[in-house]
Design an enzyme around this catalytic site. Structure first.
Site, PDB file in Angstrom:
ATOM      1  N   GLY A 477      22.494 -10.931  37.914  1.00 25.68           N
ATOM      2  CA  GLY A 477      23.280 -11.462  39.004  1.00 25.68           C
ATOM      3  C   GLY A 477      24.751 -11.493  38.661  1.00 25.68           C
ATOM      4  O   GLY A 477      25.587 -11.767  39.518  1.00 25.68           O
ATOM      5  N   ILE A 640      39.831  -6.848  31.856  1.00 26.40           N
ATOM      6  CA  ILE A 640      38.895  -7.177  32.933  1.00 26.40           C
ATOM      7  C   ILE A 640      38.483  -5.874  33.615  1.00 26.40           C
ATOM      8  O   ILE A 640      39.306  -5.165  34.187  1.00 26.40           O
ATOM      9  CB  ILE A 640      39.543  -8.155  33.934  1.00 26.40           C
ATOM     10  CG1 ILE A 640      39.913  -9.472  33.241  1.00 26.40           C
ATOM     11  CG2 ILE A 640      38.612  -8.395  35.126  1.00 26.40           C
ATOM     12  CD1 ILE A 640      38.755 -10.222  32.587  1.00 26.40           C
ATOM     13  N   ASN A 642      36.207  -5.575  36.125  1.00 27.39           N
ATOM     14  CA  ASN A 642      36.069  -5.758  37.570  1.00 27.39           C
ATOM     15  C   ASN A 642      36.517  -7.174  37.929  1.00 27.39           C
ATOM     16  O   ASN A 642      35.780  -8.136  37.721  1.00 27.39           O
ATOM     17  CB  ASN A 642      34.607  -5.524  37.991  1.00 27.39           C
ATOM     18  CG  ASN A 642      34.421  -5.607  39.495  1.00 27.39           C
ATOM     19  OD1 ASN A 642      35.003  -6.479  40.155  1.00 27.39           O
ATOM     20  ND2 ASN A 642      33.612  -4.733  40.043  1.00 27.39           N
ATOM     21  N   LYS A 644      36.843  -8.800  40.659  1.00 31.85           N
ATOM     22  CA  LYS A 644      36.038  -9.555  41.632  1.00 31.85           C
ATOM     23  C   LYS A 644      34.822 -10.187  40.943  1.00 31.85           C
ATOM     24  O   LYS A 644      34.540 -11.374  41.110  1.00 31.85           O
ATOM     25  CB  LYS A 644      35.572  -8.631  42.766  1.00 31.85           C
ATOM     26  CG  LYS A 644      34.717  -9.354  43.794  1.00 31.85           C
ATOM     27  CD  LYS A 644      34.135  -8.408  44.840  1.00 31.85           C
ATOM     28  CE  LYS A 644      35.139  -8.125  45.947  1.00 31.85           C
ATOM     29  NZ  LYS A 644      34.534  -7.329  47.039  1.00 31.85           N
ATOM     30  N   GLU A 716      30.295 -17.382  30.214  1.00 32.37           N
ATOM     31  CA  GLU A 716      30.012 -18.760  29.832  1.00 32.37           C
ATOM     32  C   GLU A 716      31.252 -19.640  29.740  1.00 32.37           C
ATOM     33  O   GLU A 716      31.172 -20.863  29.864  1.00 32.37           O
ATOM     34  CB  GLU A 716      29.241 -18.761  28.502  1.00 32.37           C
ATOM     35  CG  GLU A 716      27.858 -18.152  28.694  1.00 32.37           C
ATOM     36  CD  GLU A 716      27.164 -17.759  27.400  1.00 32.37           C
ATOM     37  OE1 GLU A 716      26.334 -18.536  26.924  1.00 32.37           O
ATOM     38  OE2 GLU A 716      27.438 -16.658  26.884  1.00 32.37           O
TER      39      GLU A 716
HETATM   40 MO1  MOS Z   1      22.881 -16.951  27.376  1.00 33.74          MO
HETATM   41  S1  MOS Z   1      22.557 -18.858  26.939  1.00 33.74           S
HETATM   42  O1  MOS Z   1      23.829 -16.322  26.259  1.00 33.74           O
HETATM   43  O2  MOS Z   1      21.829 -16.172  28.317  1.00 33.74           O
END
Ligand code: MOS
Length: 750
Positions: A477, A640, A642, A644, A716
């Site tokens: 995703g 970067i 992409n 978006k 993350e």
């Molecule tokens: Mo992750 S916690 O690096 O899928």
């Protein structure tokens, strides 16, 4: 590594694709329902499996009414420890760093609530579900150990995935003794569950000793080997398909009992079997983020410069395995301090085993560190942003190494400017809005490592001038397939529409792990190297062929763009890929490449993405209700590919941070050990109305060392910084410092 190292990313020619805000290539399929997720597969002769799970957290299953379940007209078989065929590997052993112990009906023990205790197979989902209800388990119950104060403390040997529990640099005692100010504070974070939109699902089908599985997975080729090992067959006998994942967040990188049970049932009954976990079963056997209790001591001089930073974290884990949220590690690399000391402890409780969950360690650790720093700034009487600038780390505080690149200063400046941070009153409870709500502004720094794993890729130029690129990457995703196709297209000098990108199955070259925010960097490097390898081979043919207009140009004298090789110094000399292949009688030409990082490079420089997050909250003074009215993040994460999709990842992380600060908490009943809010009504996550306005600024950063493409990660980092920014804004609005997440209404009134 010498300082005069050439700039590798400068040698990379970026074509028309990289840097473009292309829309996700899988988006249309998903919004129209055409994308096939694991549970959408219905092979002929399919059986449905439903897991019966324990309602106690500790003890043993004395009996199950298997006869009653089997008497149900639709039920075909009930699998329990009594009739479950053995596995080739013991699920109670540790198998590698990413291998977790799991429950697959190996015995009658119950180690947590929602643990599988039987599997019912039926012709319909309804019959299988009813079958589980008829089992009427009888337990021998032992008291559940839930919560820090009831569990069994112990000293873990490792934290996170193979990390050291303790770290020391500099003289902590001297740093504490030298302090003009000391903040000594403690924060708590709760257990959180991944709760991907798509629960874990699997369809398994055997043909002799060959296994086909449809299941969402973040590490397709690695997992293929693990599945094969548990069933005693060679990896090439396992065909794993994972074209679409409805979120993973770490929990789909691990093998767990339910998937293994489904595969086993399919083998036992010689029929394809489907198992899709209902939502409540996501709160047990498939990982979570352990709770933490963190004590921080921040010693500073009179101007707020750290003289010592101490961070001790204790995390919960299960009674039978380890994953210790490495929360204190968040204090290693962000702020300059002559002394840094971190420790990790653990407490065993009767829940499922925690695992990596989006920003493991950094999320919880940052939630405490950023608030502790805010406490220090308030105690000293300086602006929180100024506090962070005074403690800006010019080199990595943990190792003294230079950063590969660090545009955090620019993040602070541009984020603050965009947010309008200047003029923020120092004291809390100074601002109100027209409706009489208390207004507060807070901020936090964001940091996440920029790791690389190992990946392989293949690029095939075809006679018609198009290309096929292949790697078993996972798009959960986040948009990997789009960003990776952009990289591949540029490496081949083709338009993205001319590139067929094949991914998501285990028969392809190993795309590595979609995790650790290192997927684009790792799989992207492999694809880039495969593409440039194919182009180099093509160029060699052309420049050595007297019939080519490029004859004699030399390898370095040719470049690839628009599907043609061009003479670098003579624009009139060029040739299309198809023509080169056709003249040499080739149908196609294949290049291959790998992605990974030279350990020497990893040793030479500290590699991190950075950011700064600014939050505005409005708090109802009577009701204690908090609304985060604005979130502005500024992030520097190398090149970067992409914008978006990168922004979308950062938004997702920031929303997760808001969720961490204000919503998410898994509550286990202390008497039964059962999760009492094992659904999306009771386990709160934000909805649209909780997110009025947010912005993610992408700050330019040229990282010459991180990899050939200059790519870091964005998956993350958005969580880090955001949690603290919101908590700090709540303090600024109300004057109340809440040290336990999620922050609730009742913390702010009375
Ligand atoms: Mo992750 S916690 O690096 O899928």
């Amino acid at each position: 590594m010498p300082d005069t190292i050439p700039f590798p990313s400068a040698q990379v020619r970026f074509g028309s694709s990289s840097g473009q805000p292309l829309t996700r290539r899988d988006g249309f399929l998903k919004v129209t329902g055409a994308a096939t997720f694991a549970a959408d597969n219905h092979p002929e002769n399919l059986l449905h499996a439903v897991v019966a799970v324990s309602t106690i957290a500790r003890g043993r299953v004395v009996s199950l009414d298997v006869e009653a379940a089997k008497a149900h007209p639709g039920v075909v078989e009930v699998i329990t420890p009594a009739n479950c065929p053995p596995l080739a590997l013991d699920p109670d052993e540790k198998h590698g760093l990413f291998g977790f112990r799991f429950d697959a009906l190996q015995n009658d023990r119950v180690r947590y609530a929602k643990q599988p205790i039987a599997l019912v197979l039926a012709e319909t989902l309804e019959a299988a579900t009813e079958g589980t209800r008829l089992l009427a388990p009888v337990y021998e119950t032992e008291p559940a150990r839930i919560g820090f104060d009831n569990g069994e403390p112990y000293a873990p040997a490792t934290v996170g995935v193979g990390g050291a529990p303790d770290f020391d640099r500099g003289d902590l005692a001297a740093g504490l003794a030298a302090a003009a100010h000391l903040v000594d504070t403690e924060y708590e974070t709760p257990a959180q569950y991944h709760n991907a939109m798509e629960p874990h699902a699997i369809v398994a089908e055997w043909d002799g000793d060959t296994l086909t599985i449809d299941t969402p997975n973040q590490a397709i080729v690695l997992s293929r080997a693990a599945y094969a090992a548990f069933f005693g067959i060679p990896p090439e006998n396992v065909y794993l398909r994972s074209p679409f994942l409805g979120g993973g967040f770490g929990s789909k990188a691990i093998l767990a009992g339910p998937q293994i049970l489904c595969i086993r049932a399919a083998r036992m009954l010689q029929r394809p079997v489907k198992l899709a976990l209902p939502r409540d079963q996501m709160f047990g056997p498939v990982g979570h983020r352990g709770a933490t209790r963190q004590r921080l001591r921040l010693a500073t001089d009179a101007e707020g410069r750290l003289t010592a930073l101490e961070h001790h974290a204790v995390a919960t884990t299960s009674s039978f395995d380890e994953f210790i949220e490495p929360a204190a590690n968040a204090s290693h690399n962000l702020y300059a301090s002559p002394a840094i000391s971190t420790r990790h402890g653990a407490v065993r409780v009767d829940t499922g085993t925690p695992g990596p969950m989006r920003a493991p360690g950094e999320a919880s650790g940052s939630a405490a560190l950023e608030c502790a720093l805010d406490e220090a700034a308030a105690a000293i009487g300086i602006d929180p942003l100024e506090m962070r600038l005074r403690n800006y780390a010019e080199t990595d505080p943990a190792t003294g190494r230079p950063f590969s690149a660090k545009a955090l200063r620019e993040c602070y400046a541009q984020g603050a400017e965009r947010f309008g941070w200047a003029g923020r009153p120092l004291a809390p409870r100074q601002m109100t809005d027209d409706a009489g709500r208390l207004v507060g502004w807070g901020m936090g720094s964001a940091l996440f490592p920029a790791p690389m794993f190992q990946a392989e890729a293949r690029a095939t130029l075809r006679a018609d001038g198009t290309a096929l690129v292949e790697t078993a990457a996972a798009d959960m995703g986040q948009g990997a397939w789009t960003a990776l196709a952009q990289i591949a297209a540029d490496s081949l000098g083709l338009d993205i529409e001319q590139v067929e990108f094949r991914s998501g199955t285990s028969d392809l070259p190993d795309g590595g792990v979609a995790g650790g925010s290192g997927h684009t960097a790792t799989a992207g490097s492999a694809l880039h190297n495969a593409g440039t390898d194919a182009i180099a081979k093509l160029a060699e043919i052309a420049v050595n062929d007297p019939a080519s207009p490029l004859f004699g140009a030399g390898n370095a004298g040719v470049e690839a763009r628009e599907g043609r090789l061009w003479h670098r110094e003579d624009e009139t000399r060029s040739e299309g890929y198809g023509d080169i292949l056709a003249r040499s009688g080739m149908e196609s030409l294949e290049g291959s490449g790998t992605g990974g990082r030279d350990p020497a490079d990893a040793e030479a420089r500290a590699m991190f993405s950075h950011g700064a997050v600014f939050a505005e909250v409005k708090v109802d003074p009577d009701l204690g209700q908090v609304l985060v009215t604005r979130l502005v993040g500024a992030f520097a994460a190398g090149r970067i590919i992409n914008p978006k999709l990168a922004r979308s990842q950062l938004y997702g992380g920031m929303i997760w941070g808001l969720s961490f600060a204000l919503h998410e908490e898994a509550i286990h009943d202390r008497r039964t050990g059962r999760p009492v809010n094992a659904d999306l009504a009771g386990y709160h996550i934000p909805v649209h109305a909780d997110i009025p306005a947010m912005e993610a600024l992408l700050i330019d950063e040229d990282d010459r060392y991180v990899n050939v493409l200059g790519i870091k990660g964005v998956g993350e980092i958005g969580i880090t910084g955001t949690v603290g920014a919101i908590a700090n804004a709540i303090w600024h609005a109300t004057g109340v410092r809440v040290r336990r997440y999620p922050i609730r209404i009742e913390d702010l009134i009375g």
